[in-house]
Write a protein that holds these residues in place. Structure first.
Motif, mmCIF file in Angstrom:
data_model
loop_
_atom_site.group_PDB
_atom_site.id
_atom_site.type_symbol
_atom_site.label_atom_id
_atom_site.label_comp_id
_atom_site.label_asym_id
_atom_site.label_seq_id
_atom_site.Cartn_x
_atom_site.Cartn_y
_atom_site.Cartn_z
ATOM 1 N N VAL A 91 1.038 6.499 -6.892
ATOM 2 C CA VAL A 91 -0.077 7.385 -7.224
ATOM 3 C C VAL A 91 0.325 8.844 -7.064
ATOM 4 C CG1 VAL A 91 -2.390 8.106 -6.505
ATOM 5 C CG2 VAL A 91 -1.839 5.675 -6.716
ATOM 6 N N ILE A 92 1.012 9.163 -5.983
ATOM 7 C CA ILE A 92 1.461 10.545 -5.757
ATOM 8 C C ILE A 92 2.386 10.982 -6.884
ATOM 9 C CG2 ILE A 92 2.880 12.002 -4.255
ATOM 10 C CD1 ILE A 92 1.687 10.363 -1.887
ATOM 11 N N SER A 93 3.284 10.082 -7.314
ATOM 12 C CA SER A 93 4.181 10.399 -8.413
ATOM 13 C C SER A 93 3.424 10.676 -9.699
ATOM 14 C CB SER A 93 5.172 9.258 -8.628
ATOM 15 O OG SER A 93 5.945 9.481 -9.766
ATOM 16 N N GLU A 143 0.271 11.717 -9.945
ATOM 17 C CA GLU A 143 -0.517 12.946 -9.794
ATOM 18 C C GLU A 143 0.364 14.169 -9.979
ATOM 19 O OE1 GLU A 143 -2.396 12.665 -6.012
ATOM 20 O OE2 GLU A 143 -3.947 11.307 -6.728
ATOM 21 N N GLU A 180 0.826 -1.204 0.000
ATOM 22 C CA GLU A 180 0.000 0.000 0.000
ATOM 23 C C GLU A 180 0.862 1.255 0.000
ATOM 24 O OE1 GLU A 180 -0.338 -2.448 2.338
ATOM 25 O OE2 GLU A 180 -2.101 -3.436 1.504
ATOM 26 N N THR A 181 1.966 1.225 0.747
ATOM 27 C CA THR A 181 2.868 2.372 0.807
ATOM 28 C C THR A 181 3.509 2.614 -0.545
ATOM 29 O OG1 THR A 181 3.313 1.870 3.133
ATOM 30 C CG2 THR A 181 4.844 3.356 2.023
ATOM 31 N N ALA A 211 2.322 1.646 -3.430
ATOM 32 C CA ALA A 211 1.252 2.081 -4.335
ATOM 33 C C ALA A 211 0.917 3.557 -4.122
ATOM 34 C CB ALA A 211 0.015 1.218 -4.140
ATOM 35 N N ASN A 212 0.873 3.997 -2.866
ATOM 36 C CA ASN A 212 0.598 5.410 -2.584
ATOM 37 C C ASN A 212 1.676 6.308 -3.166
ATOM 38 O OD1 ASN A 212 -1.805 4.940 -1.257
ATOM 39 N ND2 ASN A 212 -0.850 4.853 0.766
ATOM 40 N N ARG A 213 2.924 5.891 -3.065
ATOM 41 C CA ARG A 213 4.018 6.672 -3.644
ATOM 42 C C ARG A 213 3.895 6.689 -5.168
ATOM 43 N NH1 ARG A 213 9.089 4.585 0.121
ATOM 44 N NH2 ARG A 213 8.186 5.330 2.070
#
Length: 86
Positions: free
Chosen positions: A78-80, A82, A71-72, A74-76
């Motif tokens: 997604v942030i990248s 965006e 999840e961590t 994946a969050n990085r």
């Protein structure tokens, strides 16, 4: 084409453009993928001796092991994405 990089822990980075999947290492099929990658010389262990928590599969059939949660990662990822400008 811009190169986006994702930190997968301990200063290790993978190219976001090459990532196909970010999965947990718990299931038998994923364990098989890891052992096959090891046999074919396509395994990158970026855990620094810690427990594997995320398995990253790339489009070149390389498998990267990470000690941070999927999840961590994946969050990085997604942030990248965006933060990217087209």
């Amino acid at each position: 084409m811009d190169i986006k990089l994702i930190n997968i822990g301990f200063g290790n980075i993978v190219s976001a453009n090459r990532v196909v999947a970010i999965v947990s290492p718990e299931s038998a099929p994923i364990k098989r993928i890891i052992s096959d990658a090891r046999e074919h010389g396509k395994l990158v262990d970026a855990t620094y001796g810690r427990r594997t928590r995320a398995v990253i599969v790339t489009d070149s059939s390389h498998v990267v092991l990470s000690a941070i949660q999927p999840e961590t990662v994946a969050n990085r990822f997604v942030i990248s994405k965006e933060g990217a400008t087209d």
